[in-house]
Design a protein around this motif. Structure first.
Motif, short mmCIF file in Angstrom:
data_model
loop_
_atom_site.label_atom_id
_atom_site.label_comp_id
_atom_site.label_asym_id
_atom_site.label_seq_id
_atom_site.Cartn_x
_atom_site.Cartn_y
_atom_site.Cartn_z
N ASP A 106 -8.49 8.02 -1.40
CA ASP A 106 -8.38 7.92 0.06
C ASP A 106 -9.18 6.72 0.57
OD1 ASP A 106 -7.59 8.63 2.60
OD2 ASP A 106 -9.14 10.14 2.87
N GLN B 174 0.98 4.06 -2.88
CA GLN B 174 0.73 5.45 -2.54
C GLN B 174 1.82 6.36 -3.12
OE1 GLN B 174 0.51 5.64 1.73
NE2 GLN B 174 -1.55 4.77 1.84
N ARG C 38 0.83 -1.20 0.00
CA ARG C 38 0.00 0.00 0.00
C ARG C 38 0.87 1.26 0.00
NH1 ARG C 38 -5.15 0.18 1.02
NH2 ARG C 38 -5.10 -1.88 1.98
N ARG C 39 1.92 1.28 0.83
CA ARG C 39 2.82 2.43 0.87
C ARG C 39 3.51 2.64 -0.48
NH1 ARG C 39 4.35 4.43 5.99
NH2 ARG C 39 2.54 4.17 7.35
N LEU D 254 -5.28 4.66 -0.86
CA LEU D 254 -4.17 5.06 -1.72
C LEU D 254 -3.74 6.51 -1.49
CD1 LEU D 254 -5.32 3.17 -4.92
CD2 LEU D 254 -3.35 2.62 -3.48
N VAL D 255 -4.22 7.11 -0.42
CA VAL D 255 -3.70 8.38 0.07
C VAL D 255 -3.22 8.14 1.48
CG1 VAL D 255 -4.25 10.77 0.70
CG2 VAL D 255 -5.24 9.77 -1.37
N ASN E 286 2.41 9.57 0.27
CA ASN E 286 2.18 10.50 -0.85
C ASN E 286 1.47 11.80 -0.47
OD1 ASN E 286 -0.49 9.72 -0.51
ND2 ASN E 286 -0.68 8.72 -2.49
N ARG E 287 1.02 11.92 0.78
CA ARG E 287 0.29 13.13 1.14
C ARG E 287 1.15 14.38 0.96
NH1 ARG E 287 -1.96 11.24 5.42
NH2 ARG E 287 -3.99 10.74 4.53
#
Length: 298
Positions: free
Chosen positions: A279, A223, A219-220, A283-284, A288-289
Protein backbone atom coordinates in the motif's frame (compact mmCIF):
# COMPACT_ATOMS: atom_id res chain seq x y z
CA UNK A 1 11.53 15.29 -1.77
CA UNK A 2 12.17 13.37 -4.98
CA UNK A 3 15.00 10.86 -4.80
CA UNK A 4 17.55 11.17 -7.58
CA UNK A 5 18.91 8.27 -9.61
CA UNK A 6 22.30 8.71 -7.93
CA UNK A 7 20.76 8.63 -4.47
CA UNK A 8 18.81 5.48 -5.31
CA UNK A 9 21.99 3.82 -6.59
CA UNK A 10 23.87 4.68 -3.40
CA UNK A 11 21.00 3.42 -1.25
CA UNK A 12 20.76 0.19 -3.26
CA UNK A 13 24.52 -0.38 -2.85
CA UNK A 14 24.41 0.18 0.92
CA UNK A 15 21.49 -2.20 1.33
CA UNK A 16 23.16 -4.94 -0.71
CA UNK A 17 26.49 -4.59 1.13
CA UNK A 18 24.73 -4.84 4.48
CA UNK A 19 22.78 -7.94 3.38
CA UNK A 20 25.89 -9.60 1.96
CA UNK A 21 27.71 -9.05 5.25
CA UNK A 22 24.78 -10.51 7.16
CA UNK A 23 24.67 -13.53 4.84
CA UNK A 24 28.37 -14.17 5.43
CA UNK A 25 27.84 -14.15 9.20
CA UNK A 26 24.58 -16.06 9.52
CA UNK A 27 23.61 -18.62 6.90
CA UNK A 28 22.68 -22.29 7.27
CA UNK A 29 23.07 -25.57 5.46
CA UNK A 30 19.87 -27.45 6.36
CA UNK A 31 21.36 -30.76 5.20
CA UNK A 32 23.89 -30.44 8.04
CA UNK A 33 22.01 -28.31 10.58
CA UNK A 34 18.89 -30.48 10.84
CA UNK A 35 18.69 -34.05 12.12
CA UNK A 36 16.52 -35.57 9.41
CA UNK A 37 16.62 -38.95 11.18
CA UNK A 38 14.74 -37.60 14.22
CA UNK A 39 11.37 -39.17 14.95
CA UNK A 40 8.19 -37.08 15.22
CA UNK A 41 7.10 -36.29 18.79
CA UNK A 42 3.93 -38.19 19.56
CA UNK A 43 0.96 -35.95 20.32
CA UNK A 44 2.61 -32.73 19.06
CA UNK A 45 0.96 -30.53 16.45
CA UNK A 46 2.81 -29.41 13.32
CA UNK A 47 0.93 -26.09 13.22
CA UNK A 48 -0.71 -24.19 16.10
CA UNK A 49 -4.25 -25.58 16.28
CA UNK A 50 -5.86 -22.15 15.96
CA UNK A 51 -4.05 -21.68 12.63
CA UNK A 52 -5.48 -24.86 11.08
CA UNK A 53 -7.99 -23.90 8.39
CA UNK A 54 -10.89 -25.83 9.96
CA UNK A 55 -10.30 -24.68 13.55
CA UNK A 56 -13.55 -23.63 15.21
CA UNK A 57 -15.83 -25.14 12.57
CA UNK A 58 -18.42 -27.89 12.99
CA UNK A 59 -16.09 -30.19 11.05
CA UNK A 60 -13.28 -29.48 13.53
CA UNK A 61 -15.54 -30.63 16.37
CA UNK A 62 -16.06 -33.99 14.65
CA UNK A 63 -12.32 -34.73 14.52
CA UNK A 64 -10.41 -36.67 17.15
CA UNK A 65 -7.23 -35.15 18.58
CA UNK A 66 -5.15 -37.51 16.41
CA UNK A 67 -7.04 -36.37 13.30
CA UNK A 68 -6.52 -32.72 14.20
CA UNK A 69 -2.77 -33.30 14.53
CA UNK A 70 -2.77 -35.18 11.22
CA UNK A 71 -4.59 -32.32 9.50
CA UNK A 72 -2.06 -29.82 10.91
CA UNK A 73 0.72 -31.96 9.40
CA UNK A 74 -0.88 -32.01 5.96
CA UNK A 75 -1.55 -28.27 6.02
CA UNK A 76 2.12 -27.59 6.83
CA UNK A 77 3.05 -29.87 3.93
CA UNK A 78 0.69 -27.97 1.63
CA UNK A 79 2.08 -24.56 2.61
CA UNK A 80 5.67 -25.84 2.30
CA UNK A 81 5.04 -27.24 -1.18
CA UNK A 82 3.53 -23.92 -2.27
CA UNK A 83 6.63 -22.29 -0.80
CA UNK A 84 8.80 -24.47 -3.03
CA UNK A 85 6.69 -23.57 -6.07
CA UNK A 86 7.08 -19.86 -5.42
CA UNK A 87 10.78 -20.10 -4.54
CA UNK A 88 11.39 -21.80 -7.88
CA UNK A 89 9.55 -18.92 -9.58
CA UNK A 90 11.52 -16.40 -7.52
CA UNK A 91 14.89 -17.91 -8.40
CA UNK A 92 14.10 -17.57 -12.11
CA UNK A 93 12.85 -14.00 -11.67
CA UNK A 94 16.00 -13.04 -9.77
CA UNK A 95 18.17 -14.60 -12.48
CA UNK A 96 16.34 -12.50 -15.08
CA UNK A 97 16.85 -9.43 -12.86
CA UNK A 98 20.60 -10.16 -12.51
CA UNK A 99 21.04 -11.06 -16.19
CA UNK A 100 20.66 -7.43 -17.33
CA UNK A 101 22.81 -5.87 -14.60
CA UNK A 102 26.46 -5.48 -13.65
CA UNK A 103 27.61 -8.67 -11.87
CA UNK A 104 30.35 -6.75 -10.06
CA UNK A 105 27.74 -4.67 -8.22
CA UNK A 106 26.80 -5.59 -4.65
CA UNK A 107 23.13 -5.45 -5.71
CA UNK A 108 23.52 -8.27 -8.25
CA UNK A 109 25.82 -10.25 -5.98
CA UNK A 110 23.13 -10.21 -3.31
CA UNK A 111 20.54 -11.35 -5.86
CA UNK A 112 22.80 -14.34 -6.59
CA UNK A 113 23.27 -14.94 -2.86
CA UNK A 114 19.50 -14.97 -2.40
CA UNK A 115 19.14 -17.49 -5.21
CA UNK A 116 21.57 -19.77 -3.37
CA UNK A 117 19.54 -19.34 -0.18
CA UNK A 118 16.32 -20.20 -1.99
CA UNK A 119 17.87 -23.36 -3.46
CA UNK A 120 18.65 -24.55 0.07
CA UNK A 121 15.21 -23.55 1.33
CA UNK A 122 13.48 -25.51 -1.42
CA UNK A 123 15.52 -28.61 -0.56
CA UNK A 124 14.80 -28.06 3.14
CA UNK A 125 11.04 -27.81 2.58
CA UNK A 126 11.10 -30.86 0.31
CA UNK A 127 12.97 -32.92 2.91
CA UNK A 128 10.55 -31.79 5.62
CA UNK A 129 7.58 -32.91 3.51
CA UNK A 130 9.26 -36.29 2.97
CA UNK A 131 10.08 -36.53 6.69
CA UNK A 132 6.39 -35.98 7.51
CA UNK A 133 5.32 -38.65 5.04
CA UNK A 134 2.93 -36.24 3.35
CA UNK A 135 2.44 -35.49 -0.36
CA UNK A 136 3.93 -32.42 -2.02
CA UNK A 137 0.49 -30.98 -2.72
CA UNK A 138 1.67 -27.99 -4.73
CA UNK A 139 -0.47 -25.00 -5.72
CA UNK A 140 -2.81 -26.84 -8.07
CA UNK A 141 -2.62 -27.07 -11.83
CA UNK A 142 -4.03 -23.63 -12.70
CA UNK A 143 -1.67 -21.76 -10.36
CA UNK A 144 1.24 -23.95 -11.47
CA UNK A 145 0.72 -23.04 -15.12
CA UNK A 146 0.15 -19.36 -14.32
CA UNK A 147 3.46 -19.44 -12.44
CA UNK A 148 5.14 -20.66 -15.61
CA UNK A 149 3.92 -17.49 -17.37
CA UNK A 150 4.60 -15.15 -14.45
CA UNK A 151 8.23 -16.19 -13.97
CA UNK A 152 8.97 -15.43 -17.62
CA UNK A 153 7.18 -12.10 -17.92
CA UNK A 154 7.17 -10.41 -14.49
CA UNK A 155 8.17 -6.76 -14.25
CA UNK A 156 10.32 -5.22 -11.53
CA UNK A 157 7.31 -4.36 -9.35
CA UNK A 158 5.72 -7.77 -9.86
CA UNK A 159 8.98 -9.58 -9.08
CA UNK A 160 9.69 -7.77 -5.84
CA UNK A 161 6.05 -7.19 -4.88
CA UNK A 162 5.15 -10.85 -5.32
CA UNK A 163 8.32 -11.93 -3.55
CA UNK A 164 7.72 -9.65 -0.61
CA UNK A 165 4.09 -10.78 -0.24
CA UNK A 166 4.71 -14.53 -0.30
CA UNK A 167 7.79 -14.32 1.91
CA UNK A 168 6.02 -12.11 4.45
CA UNK A 169 3.11 -14.58 4.64
CA UNK A 170 5.49 -17.50 5.28
CA UNK A 171 7.52 -15.39 7.70
CA UNK A 172 4.45 -14.51 9.77
CA UNK A 173 3.40 -18.16 10.06
CA UNK A 174 6.89 -19.37 10.85
CA UNK A 175 7.74 -16.73 13.45
CA UNK A 176 4.80 -18.01 15.46
CA UNK A 177 5.71 -21.64 14.81
CA UNK A 178 9.39 -21.38 15.76
CA UNK A 179 8.47 -19.88 19.14
CA UNK A 180 5.76 -22.41 20.00
CA UNK A 181 7.39 -25.07 22.17
CA UNK A 182 4.33 -27.32 21.88
CA UNK A 183 4.94 -27.93 18.16
CA UNK A 184 7.08 -30.59 16.49
CA UNK A 185 10.78 -29.69 16.99
CA UNK A 186 11.53 -30.43 13.33
CA UNK A 187 8.95 -27.90 12.13
CA UNK A 188 10.24 -25.31 14.60
CA UNK A 189 13.83 -25.78 13.42
CA UNK A 190 12.90 -25.48 9.75
CA UNK A 191 10.87 -22.38 10.58
CA UNK A 192 13.76 -20.79 12.49
CA UNK A 193 16.24 -21.24 9.63
CA UNK A 194 13.78 -19.90 7.10
CA UNK A 195 12.84 -16.86 9.21
CA UNK A 196 16.47 -15.85 9.80
CA UNK A 197 17.46 -16.03 6.14
CA UNK A 198 14.17 -14.75 4.72
CA UNK A 199 14.41 -11.56 6.78
CA UNK A 200 17.22 -10.48 4.43
CA UNK A 201 15.19 -11.40 1.34
CA UNK A 202 12.22 -9.42 2.61
CA UNK A 203 14.42 -6.36 3.18
CA UNK A 204 15.89 -6.65 -0.32
CA UNK A 205 12.43 -6.90 -1.94
CA UNK A 206 10.80 -4.23 0.23
CA UNK A 207 13.48 -1.62 -0.43
CA UNK A 208 13.44 -2.32 -4.17
CA UNK A 209 9.69 -1.74 -4.20
CA UNK A 210 9.81 1.69 -2.58
CA UNK A 211 12.61 2.89 -4.89
CA UNK A 212 10.46 2.42 -8.00
CA UNK A 213 8.59 5.41 -9.46
CA UNK A 214 5.43 4.50 -11.39
CA UNK A 215 3.11 6.66 -13.46
CA UNK A 216 -0.66 6.42 -12.90
CA UNK A 217 -1.39 4.08 -15.83
CA UNK A 218 1.54 1.76 -15.07
CA UNK A 219 0.59 1.78 -11.38
CA UNK A 220 -2.91 0.45 -12.15
CA UNK A 221 -1.43 -2.27 -14.36
CA UNK A 222 1.02 -3.35 -11.66
CA UNK A 223 -1.74 -3.31 -9.05
CA UNK A 224 -3.88 -5.64 -11.14
CA UNK A 225 -1.10 -8.12 -11.87
CA UNK A 226 0.06 -8.15 -8.26
CA UNK A 227 -3.53 -8.64 -7.18
CA UNK A 228 -3.70 -11.76 -9.33
CA UNK A 229 -0.43 -13.05 -7.84
CA UNK A 230 -1.74 -12.47 -4.31
CA UNK A 231 -5.07 -14.09 -5.16
CA UNK A 232 -3.56 -17.24 -6.67
CA UNK A 233 -0.80 -17.71 -4.10
CA UNK A 234 -3.10 -17.18 -1.10
CA UNK A 235 -5.84 -19.39 -2.53
CA UNK A 236 -3.24 -22.12 -3.12
CA UNK A 237 -1.86 -22.25 0.44
CA UNK A 238 -4.15 -25.07 1.58
CA UNK A 239 -4.82 -27.69 -1.10
CA UNK A 240 -8.31 -29.22 -0.73
CA UNK A 241 -6.81 -32.71 -0.81
CA UNK A 242 -5.40 -32.18 2.71
CA UNK A 243 -8.88 -32.80 4.11
CA UNK A 244 -9.01 -36.28 2.60
CA UNK A 245 -6.12 -37.23 4.92
CA UNK A 246 -8.57 -37.10 7.85
CA UNK A 247 -11.59 -38.53 6.03
CA UNK A 248 -13.24 -35.25 4.98
CA UNK A 249 -14.46 -34.77 1.42
CA UNK A 250 -12.05 -32.19 -0.12
CA UNK A 251 -14.86 -30.00 -1.46
CA UNK A 252 -16.69 -30.05 1.88
CA UNK A 253 -13.47 -29.11 3.66
CA UNK A 254 -12.69 -26.35 1.18
CA UNK A 255 -16.11 -24.75 1.61
CA UNK A 256 -15.90 -24.97 5.39
CA UNK A 257 -12.47 -23.29 5.41
CA UNK A 258 -13.64 -20.50 3.09
CA UNK A 259 -16.54 -19.72 5.43
CA UNK A 260 -14.46 -20.07 8.60
CA UNK A 261 -14.00 -16.68 10.35
CA UNK A 262 -10.94 -17.99 12.20
CA UNK A 263 -9.19 -18.92 8.95
CA UNK A 264 -10.15 -15.60 7.36
CA UNK A 265 -8.77 -13.75 10.39
CA UNK A 266 -5.54 -15.76 10.13
CA UNK A 267 -5.09 -14.77 6.49
CA UNK A 268 -5.71 -11.10 7.25
CA UNK A 269 -3.26 -11.20 10.17
CA UNK A 270 -0.52 -13.05 8.27
CA UNK A 271 -0.83 -10.76 5.23
CA UNK A 272 -1.17 -7.47 7.12
CA UNK A 273 2.50 -6.46 7.07
CA UNK A 274 2.93 -7.25 3.38
CA UNK A 275 -0.27 -5.48 2.38
CA UNK A 276 0.87 -2.43 4.35
CA UNK A 277 4.19 -2.29 2.47
CA UNK A 278 2.48 -2.73 -0.90
CA UNK A 279 0.00 0.00 0.00
CA UNK A 280 2.79 2.44 0.90
CA UNK A 281 4.47 1.61 -2.41
CA UNK A 282 1.24 2.51 -4.26
CA UNK A 283 0.61 -1.10 -5.24
CA UNK A 284 -2.75 -1.51 -3.50
CA UNK A 285 -5.60 0.38 -5.12
CA UNK A 286 -8.81 0.21 -7.13
CA UNK A 287 -7.32 -2.22 -9.65
CA UNK A 288 -6.63 -4.94 -7.11
CA UNK A 289 -8.43 -4.19 -3.85
CA UNK A 290 -11.42 -6.27 -4.98
CA UNK A 291 -9.13 -9.28 -5.53
CA UNK A 292 -7.58 -8.86 -2.08
CA UNK A 293 -11.04 -8.77 -0.51
CA UNK A 294 -12.18 -11.78 -2.49
CA UNK A 295 -9.26 -13.93 -1.34
CA UNK A 296 -9.73 -12.70 2.24
CA UNK A 297 -6.51 -10.84 3.05
CA UNK A 298 -8.14 -7.46 3.70
Amino acid sequence: MTTTTEERARDRKKTAERLLASSAKLSFDPLKEIDWEAEPVEGAYYLPPHRVSLYGTALWETLTEAQRIELSKHEVASVASVGIWFEEILMQMLLRHAFDRDPTSAHVQYALTEIADECRHSVMFAKMISWMGAPAYGPGRVSHELGRFFKATSTHSQTFGGTMYVEEILDAFQREMMNDEALQPMVRQVSRIHVIEESRHITYAREELVRRDLGPVRRRYEQLLLGLVIFRSTKSLIHPRVYAAVGIDPEVGRRAALANPYWRATKVEMAAKAIGVLDRAGLVGPANRWLLRRVGVI
